[in-house]
Scaffold this motif. Structure first.
Motif, PDB file in Angstrom:
ATOM      1  N   GLU A   1       3.234  41.478   8.017  1.00  0.00           N
ATOM      2  CA  GLU A   1       4.096  41.628   9.200  1.00  0.00           C
ATOM      3  C   GLU A   1       3.323  42.159  10.399  1.00  0.00           C
ATOM      4  OE1 GLU A   1       7.489  41.138  11.214  1.00  0.00           O
ATOM      5  OE2 GLU A   1       7.721  41.095   9.046  1.00  0.00           O
ATOM      6  N   GLU A   2       2.470  43.154  10.159  1.00  0.00           N
ATOM      7  CA  GLU A   2       1.792  43.809  11.287  1.00  0.00           C
ATOM      8  C   GLU A   2       0.710  42.914  11.910  1.00  0.00           C
ATOM      9  OE1 GLU A   2      -0.435  45.051   7.522  1.00  0.00           O
ATOM     10  OE2 GLU A   2       1.655  44.774   8.156  1.00  0.00           O
ATOM     11  N   ARG A   3       0.341  41.841  11.223  1.00  0.00           N
ATOM     12  CA  ARG A   3      -0.685  40.947  11.794  1.00  0.00           C
ATOM     13  C   ARG A   3      -0.091  39.654  12.352  1.00  0.00           C
ATOM     14  NH1 ARG A   3      -4.917  40.925   6.831  1.00  0.00           N
ATOM     15  NH2 ARG A   3      -5.187  43.169   6.628  1.00  0.00           N
ATOM     16  N   ALA A   4       1.211  39.509  12.300  1.00  0.00           N
ATOM     17  CA  ALA A   4       1.822  38.230  12.685  1.00  0.00           C
ATOM     18  C   ALA A   4       1.462  37.849  14.119  1.00  0.00           C
ATOM     19  CB  ALA A   4       3.337  38.296  12.505  1.00  0.00           C
ATOM     20  N   GLU A   5       1.592  38.791  15.041  1.00  0.00           N
ATOM     21  CA  GLU A   5       1.330  38.457  16.446  1.00  0.00           C
ATOM     22  C   GLU A   5      -0.140  38.168  16.691  1.00  0.00           C
ATOM     23  OE1 GLU A   5       2.988  41.211  19.204  1.00  0.00           O
ATOM     24  OE2 GLU A   5       5.005  41.103  18.343  1.00  0.00           O
ATOM     25  N   SER A   6      -1.028  38.946  16.070  1.00  0.00           N
ATOM     26  CA  SER A   6      -2.457  38.721  16.304  1.00  0.00           C
ATOM     27  C   SER A   6      -2.924  37.403  15.675  1.00  0.00           C
ATOM     28  CB  SER A   6      -3.281  39.898  15.770  1.00  0.00           C
ATOM     29  OG  SER A   6      -3.114  40.052  14.366  1.00  0.00           O
TER      30      SER A   6
END
Length: 381
Positions: A345-350
């Motif tokens: 989840e925490e890497r979705a945007e990157s």
């Protein structure tokens, strides 16, 4: 204006009802469905919506909010696969009427107005959504009493025999039978299925769909050629379908095949069936993150053995994995369309940003990226 309001403006009266059927994205199991194999799609929030009323005069009128042109008027008694191409896009709903009547169901005509949010040409089953929503509406209006799998098979027949695309039944089954929050583990041999809980957020994960914006056309012969190659492989191995080739016997089976392309196709199908089984085992064990490498492995097989990828799809997988995705693969028929990417989840945007940057650097059109939310199947609104 609502779809019902547009219907009334077109046809002069309110529709008898409004129905919706979703597109789908396939998590794993590609080109296995016409080999009696395993697939694992999930329905998307994107839907085809149909406002429909019955007619008793043998006339079918169809209109789409998404296609330029007026109402297409057809005679249901004269529907014929040999002239289906003349109907253009309307061949999909018209094919459903034809398939229902061919099966002996008393469909005496209809007025139909359609609007869809399923991206076309993206490998997300926009055509199956049109077919399934039409089939469900007519089933309800004419009191045909058909089950969801029966509607899916009739919708597939419409696409195979009327439109002329030799697709398997996965797309229609996913659109007709999926439920919210689940993936559909489908055995395409007998159409038995299991709803598998697919709550990625609970495990801190997200599944992204990356639409490359490269349009594909499954009627162009490449899909049919691979289907014929798979059937040739099954004949050479003495089985009804490649589903019957055990994964543990794959090396011996490949050694019996003389044609290089058939050998590649067989290797892909048998190994992808095995990948579906591995994925199910991981999800049942609560380890969705471990599915990532299985996706990437599946992409390599589609790229190298089936040879249905393209530079844009390969770049999605390469860029996403390099940016920290857990795994990725093309999904759907290939030659364009979409890929799925499993990410923390925490890497979705990157990861999404890395894919966009890679596309810009390669001179490709900007991709469309959105989360795959397991959604409800076809329903009356």
């Amino acid at each position: 204006m609502s779809v019902a309001g547009e219907f009334e403006a077109l046809y002069g009266a309110a529709p008898e009802g409004v129905w919706a059927a979703p597109g789908r994205v396939n998590l794993i199991g590609e080109y296995t469905d016409f080999n009696d194999g395993f697939v694992m799609p999930l329905a998307l929030p994107h839907t085809a919506v149909a406002a429909v009323s019955r007619r008793a005069d043998g006339v079918l009128r169809v209109h789409s909010a998404d296609v330029e042109g007026g109402v297409v008027r057809l005679d249901v008694a004269a529907l014929d696969p040999r002239t289906a191409a003349d109907a253009g896009w309307a061949a999909y709903p018209a094919g459903v009427v034809w398939a229902l009547r061919e099966a002996g169901h008393p469909v005496t005509g209809a007025d139909v107005h359609l609007a869809s949010t399923v991206p076309t040409g993206a490998g997300l089953s926009s055509s199956a959504a049109l077919e399934v929503v039409t089939a469900l509406a007519l089933n309800d209006l004419f009191g045909l009493g058909l089950s969801r799998p029966e509607l899916a098979v009739l919708a597939q027949r419409a696409e195979n025999a009327f439109v002329g695309v030799p697709c398997g039944v996965m797309d229609q089954m996913a659109s007709a039978c999926a439920i919210e929050g689940h993936a559909l583990f489908l055995d395409t041999r007998d159409l038995s299925y299991r709803q598998v809980p697919f709550d990625l957020a609970a495990q801190g994960l997200r599944l992204l769909v990356v639409d490359t914006r490269v349009k594909h056309a499954l009627g162009d012969g490449a899909y049919a050629e691979r289907r014929a190659g798979c059937e040739a492989g099954a004949r050479a191995l003495g089985v009804r379908a490649l589903r019957e080739v055990p994964y543990v016997q794959l090396p011996d089976s490949l050694a019996r095949l003389s044609e290089e392309s058939v050998r590649r196709y067989v290797r892909h199908v048998v190994s992808d069936n095995h990948r579906v089984e591995r994925t199910i085992a991981l999800l049942d064990a609560g380890d969705a993150a471990a599915v990532g490498p299985v996706l990437t492995e599946g992409h390599a097989s589609l790229r190298d053995d089936l040879r249905v990828s393209c530079p844009e799809l390969d770049l999605v997988v390469e860029a996403a994995n390099a940016a920290g995705a857990l795994g990725a693969r093309m999904t759907g028929g290939g030659f364009g369309g979409s890929a799925v990417v499993l990410v923390p989840e925490e890497r979705a945007e990157s990861v999404a940003a890395a894919v966009e940057k890679a596309f810009a650097g390669a001179g490709f059109a900007a991709p469309g990226i959105f989360p795959a939310v397991p959604s409800a199947g076809a329903r009356r609104e």
